[in-house]
Design a protein around this motif. Structure first.
Motif, PDB file in Angstrom:
ATOM      1  N   ALA A   1      75.749  77.338  83.004  1.00 17.26           N
ATOM      2  CA  ALA A   1      76.718  78.334  83.301  1.00 17.26           C
ATOM      3  C   ALA A   1      78.070  77.614  83.305  1.00 17.26           C
ATOM      4  O   ALA A   1      79.007  77.793  82.940  1.00 17.26           O
ATOM      5  N   ARG A   2      77.775  76.504  84.296  1.00 16.14           N
ATOM      6  CA  ARG A   2      79.089  75.670  84.711  1.00 16.14           C
ATOM      7  C   ARG A   2      79.667  75.186  83.473  1.00 16.14           C
ATOM      8  O   ARG A   2      80.625  74.916  83.184  1.00 16.14           O
ATOM      9  N   ALA A   3      78.586  74.404  82.694  1.00 16.59           N
ATOM     10  CA  ALA A   3      79.039  73.755  81.499  1.00 16.59           C
ATOM     11  C   ALA A   3      79.680  74.566  80.650  1.00 16.59           C
ATOM     12  O   ALA A   3      80.705  74.308  80.010  1.00 16.59           O
ATOM     13  N   GLY A   4      79.324  75.744  80.480  1.00  9.52           N
ATOM     14  CA  GLY A   4      80.018  77.009  79.400  1.00  9.52           C
ATOM     15  C   GLY A   4      81.607  77.024  80.081  1.00  9.52           C
ATOM     16  O   GLY A   4      82.257  77.400  79.244  1.00  9.52           O
ATOM     17  N   GLU A   5      81.676  77.148  81.469  1.00  6.16           N
ATOM     18  CA  GLU A   5      82.972  77.374  81.845  1.00  6.16           C
ATOM     19  C   GLU A   5      84.002  76.309  81.748  1.00  6.16           C
ATOM     20  O   GLU A   5      85.132  76.473  81.137  1.00  6.16           O
ATOM     21  N   VAL A   6      83.324  75.184  81.724  1.00  7.12           N
ATOM     22  CA  VAL A   6      84.341  73.847  81.486  1.00  7.12           C
ATOM     23  C   VAL A   6      84.526  73.754  79.746  1.00  7.12           C
ATOM     24  O   VAL A   6      85.512  73.439  79.613  1.00  7.12           O
ATOM     25  N   LEU A   7      83.454  74.101  79.081  1.00  6.87           N
ATOM     26  CA  LEU A   7      83.705  74.122  77.776  1.00  6.87           C
ATOM     27  C   LEU A   7      84.625  75.184  77.357  1.00  6.87           C
ATOM     28  O   LEU A   7      85.635  74.749  76.305  1.00  6.87           O
ATOM     29  N   GLU A   8      84.995  76.277  77.909  1.00  8.46           N
ATOM     30  CA  GLU A   8      85.828  77.257  77.666  1.00  8.46           C
ATOM     31  C   GLU A   8      87.431  76.663  78.042  1.00  8.46           C
ATOM     32  O   GLU A   8      88.193  76.599  77.368  1.00  8.46           O
ATOM     33  N   MET A   9      87.267  75.892  79.321  1.00  9.37           N
ATOM     34  CA  MET A   9      88.534  75.114  79.340  1.00  9.37           C
ATOM     35  C   MET A   9      89.053  74.231  78.569  1.00  9.37           C
ATOM     36  O   MET A   9      90.326  74.184  78.378  1.00  9.37           O
ATOM     37  N   VAL A  10      88.075  73.588  77.938  1.00  5.99           N
ATOM     38  CA  VAL A  10      88.659  72.361  76.928  1.00  5.99           C
ATOM     39  C   VAL A  10      88.459  72.946  75.281  1.00  5.99           C
ATOM     40  O   VAL A  10      88.653  72.312  74.571  1.00  5.99           O
ATOM     41  N   GLN A  11      88.315  74.602  75.487  1.00  2.13           N
ATOM     42  CA  GLN A  11      88.388  74.901  74.081  1.00  2.13           C
ATOM     43  C   GLN A  11      87.474  74.584  73.111  1.00  2.13           C
ATOM     44  O   GLN A  11      87.681  74.464  71.970  1.00  2.13           O
ATOM     45  N   LEU A  12      86.162  74.460  73.430  1.00  3.11           N
ATOM     46  CA  LEU A  12      85.064  73.977  72.529  1.00  3.11           C
ATOM     47  C   LEU A  12      83.906  75.152  72.856  1.00  3.11           C
ATOM     48  O   LEU A  12      82.708  74.392  72.246  1.00  3.11           O
ATOM     49  N   THR A  13      84.024  76.188  73.161  1.00  2.00           N
ATOM     50  CA  THR A  13      82.940  77.011  73.550  1.00  2.00           C
ATOM     51  C   THR A  13      82.131  77.139  71.991  1.00  2.00           C
ATOM     52  O   THR A  13      80.645  77.032  72.176  1.00  2.00           O
ATOM     53  N   GLN A  14      83.022  77.279  71.160  1.00  2.00           N
ATOM     54  CA  GLN A  14      82.348  77.622  69.809  1.00  2.00           C
ATOM     55  C   GLN A  14      81.643  76.281  69.134  1.00  2.00           C
ATOM     56  O   GLN A  14      80.729  76.420  68.349  1.00  2.00           O
ATOM     57  N   PHE A  15      81.545  75.333  69.935  1.00  2.00           N
ATOM     58  CA  PHE A  15      80.867  74.172  69.266  1.00  2.00           C
ATOM     59  C   PHE A  15      79.664  73.623  70.166  1.00  2.00           C
ATOM     60  O   PHE A  15      79.164  72.774  70.222  1.00  2.00           O
ATOM     61  N   SER A  16      79.433  74.520  71.284  1.00  2.00           N
ATOM     62  CA  SER A  16      78.391  74.142  72.063  1.00  2.00           C
ATOM     63  C   SER A  16      77.127  73.855  71.820  1.00  2.00           C
ATOM     64  O   SER A  16      76.052  73.058  72.279  1.00  2.00           O
ATOM     65  N   ALA A  17      76.586  74.413  70.606  1.00  2.41           N
ATOM     66  CA  ALA A  17      75.306  74.170  69.975  1.00  2.41           C
ATOM     67  C   ALA A  17      75.149  72.899  69.035  1.00  2.41           C
ATOM     68  O   ALA A  17      74.338  72.312  68.711  1.00  2.41           O
ATOM     69  N   ARG A  18      76.500  72.287  68.780  1.00  7.08           N
ATOM     70  CA  ARG A  18      76.539  71.198  67.745  1.00  7.08           C
ATOM     71  C   ARG A  18      76.249  69.841  68.508  1.00  7.08           C
ATOM     72  O   ARG A  18      76.187  69.713  69.658  1.00  7.08           O
ATOM     73  N   LYS A  19      75.687  68.957  67.831  1.00  8.34           N
ATOM     74  CA  LYS A  19      75.615  67.587  68.417  1.00  8.34           C
ATOM     75  C   LYS A  19      76.824  66.984  68.168  1.00  8.34           C
ATOM     76  O   LYS A  19      77.645  67.185  67.390  1.00  8.34           O
ATOM     77  N   PRO A  20      76.889  65.869  69.344  1.00  3.41           N
ATOM     78  CA  PRO A  20      78.067  65.099  69.116  1.00  3.41           C
ATOM     79  C   PRO A  20      78.713  64.626  67.599  1.00  3.41           C
ATOM     80  O   PRO A  20      79.796  64.491  67.280  1.00  3.41           O
ATOM     81  N   SER A  21      77.638  64.101  66.864  1.00  2.99           N
ATOM     82  CA  SER A  21      78.050  63.540  65.612  1.00  2.99           C
ATOM     83  C   SER A  21      78.691  64.589  64.542  1.00  2.99           C
ATOM     84  O   SER A  21      79.276  64.386  63.638  1.00  2.99           O
ATOM     85  N   GLN A  22      78.454  65.951  65.107  1.00  4.67           N
ATOM     86  CA  GLN A  22      79.072  67.077  64.125  1.00  4.67           C
ATOM     87  C   GLN A  22      80.372  67.276  64.583  1.00  4.67           C
ATOM     88  O   GLN A  22      81.173  68.311  64.428  1.00  4.67           O
ATOM     89  N   LEU A  23      81.046  66.467  65.635  1.00  8.27           N
ATOM     90  CA  LEU A  23      82.539  66.801  66.018  1.00  8.27           C
ATOM     91  C   LEU A  23      83.359  65.804  65.556  1.00  8.27           C
ATOM     92  O   LEU A  23      82.772  64.581  65.328  1.00  8.27           O
ATOM     93  N   SER A  24      84.508  66.201  65.674  1.00  3.95           N
ATOM     94  CA  SER A  24      85.891  65.283  65.503  1.00  3.95           C
ATOM     95  C   SER A  24      85.888  64.232  66.617  1.00  3.95           C
ATOM     96  O   SER A  24      85.345  64.517  67.698  1.00  3.95           O
ATOM     97  N   GLY A  25      86.473  62.877  66.772  1.00  4.97           N
ATOM     98  CA  GLY A  25      86.633  61.950  67.508  1.00  4.97           C
ATOM     99  C   GLY A  25      87.290  62.796  68.794  1.00  4.97           C
ATOM    100  O   GLY A  25      86.796  62.561  69.992  1.00  4.97           O
TER     101      GLY A  25
END
Length: 150
Positions: free
Chosen positions: A117-141
């Motif tokens: 729950a807290r991780a979800g809140e923080v991901l919202e703060m850094v605008q990455l909620t929509q990427f929560s199910a992705r692996k790091p290799s599927q993200l930009s730097g």
């Protein structure tokens, strides 16, 4: 014992030696509570060594490191309320973004549901909620860096 202070981190005459090589020579600095601090310098001048000493990943050869006036030299890294984001971001490649962010909270004894729950809140703060199910290799730097910050 030193009295409490508004200085969040104080480094006093810190020295770090590796055998005959001195990586850090009598460095002193103070970072106030809630202060935004930037450490700049040329490659090889000891920036990472200093940060690793503050985080507890390197021992101080001489001098001391204090957190709110209390010496923390003997405190292991996982018991220091200090966060470090390394150049390689140190994300777990086998975990998705949400689990990477919640991992530290679980290690601090939070339940999996509370950590998520807290991780979800923080991901919202850094605008990455929509990427929560992705692996790091599927993200930009830049996205990986924001996960590490979260």
């Amino acid at each position: 014992m030193t009295s409490k202070t508004n200085d969040a981190i104080e480094v006093r005459n810190a020295v770090k030696r590796y055998g005959d090589f001195t990586a850090l020579k009598k460095v002193s600095l103070t970072i106030s509570d809630n202060e935004f601090f930037t450490l700049l310098g040329p490659s090889g001048c000891g920036k990472t060594t200093l940060l690793r000493m503050i985080a507890g990943f390197e021992d101080v050869t001489e001098g001391g490191i204090f957190l709110f006036g209390e010496e923390i030299e003997g405190l292991p890294p996982h018991k220091r309320p200090i966060n470090t984001v390394f150049q390689n971001y140190a994300l777990f490649p086998h975990m998705n973004v949400l689990d990477n962010v919640g991992f530290g909270l679980e290690m601090l004894g939070k339940s999996k549901s509370e950590a998520r729950a807290r991780a979800g809140e923080v991901l919202e703060m850094v605008q990455l909620t929509q990427f929560s199910a992705r692996k790091p290799s599927q993200l930009s730097g830049g996205q990986q860096q924001r996960v590490a910050l979260a």
